[in-house]
Design a protein around this motif. Structure first.
Motif, PDB file in Angstrom:
ATOM      1  N   THR B  27       0.830  -1.208   0.000  1.00  0.00           N
ATOM      2  CA  THR B  27       0.000   0.000   0.000  1.00  0.00           C
ATOM      3  C   THR B  27       0.867   1.261   0.000  1.00  0.00           C
ATOM      4  O   THR B  27       0.510   2.255  -0.628  1.00  0.00           O
ATOM      5  N   VAL B  28       2.009   1.204   0.670  1.00  0.00           N
ATOM      6  CA  VAL B  28       2.914   2.365   0.687  1.00  0.00           C
ATOM      7  C   VAL B  28       3.450   2.645  -0.723  1.00  0.00           C
ATOM      8  O   VAL B  28       3.507   3.794  -1.163  1.00  0.00           O
ATOM      9  N   SER B  29       3.812   1.573  -1.444  1.00  0.00           N
ATOM     10  CA  SER B  29       4.337   1.751  -2.811  1.00  0.00           C
ATOM     11  C   SER B  29       3.297   2.455  -3.684  1.00  0.00           C
ATOM     12  O   SER B  29       3.611   3.419  -4.403  1.00  0.00           O
ATOM     13  N   LEU B  30       2.051   1.980  -3.603  1.00  0.00           N
ATOM     14  CA  LEU B  30       0.996   2.570  -4.427  1.00  0.00           C
ATOM     15  C   LEU B  30       0.689   3.997  -3.976  1.00  0.00           C
ATOM     16  O   LEU B  30       0.460   4.895  -4.803  1.00  0.00           O
ATOM     17  N   LEU B  35       0.974   9.911  -4.793  1.00  0.00           N
ATOM     18  CA  LEU B  35       1.465  11.200  -4.282  1.00  0.00           C
ATOM     19  C   LEU B  35       2.352  11.907  -5.314  1.00  0.00           C
ATOM     20  O   LEU B  35       2.202  13.109  -5.579  1.00  0.00           O
ATOM     21  N   VAL B  36       3.268  11.140  -5.911  1.00  0.00           N
ATOM     22  CA  VAL B  36       4.202  11.722  -6.888  1.00  0.00           C
ATOM     23  C   VAL B  36       3.438  12.315  -8.075  1.00  0.00           C
ATOM     24  O   VAL B  36       3.682  13.452  -8.490  1.00  0.00           O
ATOM     25  N   PHE B  37       2.474  11.558  -8.604  1.00  0.00           N
ATOM     26  CA  PHE B  37       1.736  12.056  -9.774  1.00  0.00           C
ATOM     27  C   PHE B  37       0.789  13.197  -9.397  1.00  0.00           C
ATOM     28  O   PHE B  37       0.496  14.057 -10.232  1.00  0.00           O
ATOM     29  N   THR B  38       0.327  13.217  -8.135  1.00  0.00           N
ATOM     30  CA  THR B  38      -0.488  14.362  -7.692  1.00  0.00           C
ATOM     31  C   THR B  38       0.386  15.616  -7.663  1.00  0.00           C
ATOM     32  O   THR B  38      -0.048  16.705  -8.071  1.00  0.00           O
ATOM     33  N   MET B  84      -5.000   8.236  -3.161  1.00  0.00           N
ATOM     34  CA  MET B  84      -4.146   7.995  -1.983  1.00  0.00           C
ATOM     35  C   MET B  84      -4.972   7.394  -0.848  1.00  0.00           C
ATOM     36  O   MET B  84      -4.536   6.460  -0.179  1.00  0.00           O
ATOM     37  N   GLY B  85      -6.180   7.923  -0.659  1.00  0.00           N
ATOM     38  CA  GLY B  85      -7.058   7.385   0.383  1.00  0.00           C
ATOM     39  C   GLY B  85      -7.401   5.933   0.113  1.00  0.00           C
ATOM     40  O   GLY B  85      -7.336   5.092   1.022  1.00  0.00           O
ATOM     41  N   ALA B  86      -7.727   5.642  -1.151  1.00  0.00           N
ATOM     42  CA  ALA B  86      -8.095   4.260  -1.500  1.00  0.00           C
ATOM     43  C   ALA B  86      -6.920   3.301  -1.317  1.00  0.00           C
ATOM     44  O   ALA B  86      -7.115   2.116  -1.051  1.00  0.00           O
ATOM     45  N   MET B  87      -5.703   3.814  -1.427  1.00  0.00           N
ATOM     46  CA  MET B  87      -4.526   2.933  -1.318  1.00  0.00           C
ATOM     47  C   MET B  87      -4.263   2.500   0.115  1.00  0.00           C
ATOM     48  O   MET B  87      -3.827   1.375   0.344  1.00  0.00           O
TER      49      MET B  87
END
Lengths: 280, 220
Positions: B27-30, B35-38, B84-87
């Motif tokens: 989940t951290v990886s996703l 985050l990066v693309f946001t 991010m929330g869904a991840m």
């Protein structure tokens, strides 16, 4: 770790060079030397570089770093014996990277490369089936547990050969000059990477080297178990040569045919996994 | 009960009863990717898509107006937050909420473009996303009804709580409906809109929720 990362990049690029050379020899051409891809990477590192006026600047540059980052992470997960699900996720996210490469430049060639990358997402499903079948037998998704399982029961290659075929096809879909390489076909110049030149292309070469190394290493580890490094490297060369034969002897499919064939393969693999799930 | 920790052993679980957030290697990886693309959506200028004028050698670069840019950027950032929330959520109801939010944002990103063909594509996608909320929330309701909990941690740690296979299928169906944006890539209409970095958020969020639902189905 940095040393191993450099080794993985270099060996991955060498495998891509062997791939090009083997294809050329099969087609009775002299072909480039096997270290050509390494030379490309070095050459691009020192070429003049800028960002096209029509590009989305941050994304244009950032996506190169993301590409290197995700495959470095995949290598780390692989070496640490982590979850194969993470590598599966990274493999799927590579689609977004290709899409990002294509769309960020504003060029229609890059855009079509990126779009083709997304529409061929069906090629990723056999990997999931492969992962599911392996998990069904080993009851774990940790690479270290999968290796332990094979130490007791023998290589998974002989236990679930069709799962190995599924993963082989996934790797084939990522190899250049293959039947499914529609994202880089010549009518799109270089597809999604058309506008990335100079040091951006060198970064892309690095990520391609890492990607090739990780995928082939993963195949050997998941289906042959924890064999010594030298044998693993030799296995990766043999695997590359077999892929080269397929690529050299089969034409590149049209985008429609490529997606159709990949979906048929996916359907067969899903049925295979379902049958195994019922009878295992 | 499914397979133990398919995404790796969680680093950290923040619990509020059934409401929980958990960070496993998967989940951290996703989460980091979202985050990066946001951040890219926040910082990056939009591309100026180059189009060819038919019947000649001329070409022109499309411009994105400031009003359109602001709205699409807002939607892309909202989509990033929802992804991010869904991840990282460990609560199935929150998961379905975030997924539906991703679907709405994806429609918004595409629909903001003032082009008839693009809006047609957005409309069709909106109908699919709207329909998909029924199996999506239905699956969450059925899980609560059959097991008495919506906590993923509870579901995978308690062997007596079995989620029916058909409910898992409904959950996947709902996610597929909400995250269908990448399949719309095949529609030329969608790409008449200047894409980067906003259309990328459609593809990324859809792929991320697809990857997350695989883990969810394995653990519950």
């Amino acid at each position: 770790m940095i040393g191993y990362l450099l080794f993985a990049v270099t060996f991955g690029l060498l495998l891509l060079g062997i791939h090009r050379k083997a294809i050329a020899r099969i087609q009775r051409r002299p072909g480039p030397p096997v270290w050509q891809e390494i030379l490309h990477m070095l050459k691009f590192s020192f070429k003049s570089t800028w960002i096209p006026a029509t590009a989305s600047d941050t994304l244009f540059v950032g996506v190169v770093l993301v590409a290197i980052g995700i495959w470095s992470a995949a290598l780390f997960v692989l070496l640490a014996g982590g979850s194969i699900l993470i590598i599966f996720g990274i493999y799927m996210l590579h689609k977004i990277v290709e899409h990002g490469f294509g769309l960020s430049s504003g060029s229609p060639y890059g855009k079509f490369g990126g779009v083709r990358s997304v529409i061929s997402a069906a090629s990723e499903i056999p990997l999931f089936v492969s992962v599911a079948v392996v998990a069904l037998y080993t009851q774990s998704l940790d690479i270290s547990s999968i290796i332990q399982y094979q130490n007791v029961h023998g290589p998974l290659l002989f236990i679930v050969p069709l799962a190995a075929v599924a993963m082989y096809l996934v790797i084939l879909s990522k190899m250049p000059f293959g039947p499914f390489s529609i994202v880089e076909s010549k009518e799109l110049v270089s597809g999604y990477k058309t506008e990335h030149f100079g040091v951006w292309r060198a970064g892309l070469q690095v990520s391609n080297g890492l990607k090739t190394y990780v995928l082939l290493f993963l195949f050997i580890t998941v289906f042959m178990g924890g064999i010594p490094l030298w044998w693993t490297l030799a296995g990766m060369v043999v695997l590359t040569l077999s892929l080269s034969f397929v690529c050299a002897l089969s034409p590149m499919l049209s985008p429609f045919d490529s997606v159709t064939v990949q979906m048929v393969i996916t359907g067969i693999m899903v049925v295979y996994a379902a049958v195994l799930g019922v009878f295992a | 009960m499914g397979m133990d920790n398919p995404g790796g052993i969680p680093y950290f679980i923040l619990e509020f009863g059934d409401e929980l957030v958990y960070f496993s290697p998967y989940t951290v990886s996703l989460f980091i990717l979202a985050l990066v693309f946001t951040l890219f959506a926040v910082i990056a200028k939009p591309e100026r898509q180059v189009d060819i004028v038919f019947g000649g050698d001329a070409f022109y670069a499309k411009e994105t107006s400031l009003a359109e840019l602001k709205f699409r950027r807002f939607m892309a950032i909202a989509c990033g937050f929802a992804s991010m929330g869904a991840m990282v959520t460990g609560d199935l109801f929150n998961f379905t909420l975030f997924i539906s939010l991703v679907g709405i944002c994806n429609v918004g990103i595409v629909a903001a473009v003032k082009n008839r063909h693009v809006q047609n594509a957005a409309y069709q996608y909106g109908i699919v996303a709207l329909s998909a909320t029924v199996p999506l929330f239905g699956a969450a309701a059925l899980i609560a009804a059959t097991t008495g909990t919506l906590s993923m941690v509870e579901l995978w740690s308690n062997a007596s709580l079995a989620v029916p296979l058909v409910v898992k299928a409904l959950l996947v169906l709902g996610v597929m409906g909400e995250g269908m944006a990448p399949f719309y890539a095949a529609k030329a209409e969608m790409f008449r809109a200047p894409g980067a970095p906003y259309v990328i958020m459609c593809s990324l969020s859809s792929l991320l929720i697809f990857l997350r639902v695989i883990e969810v189905v394995l653990v519950i």
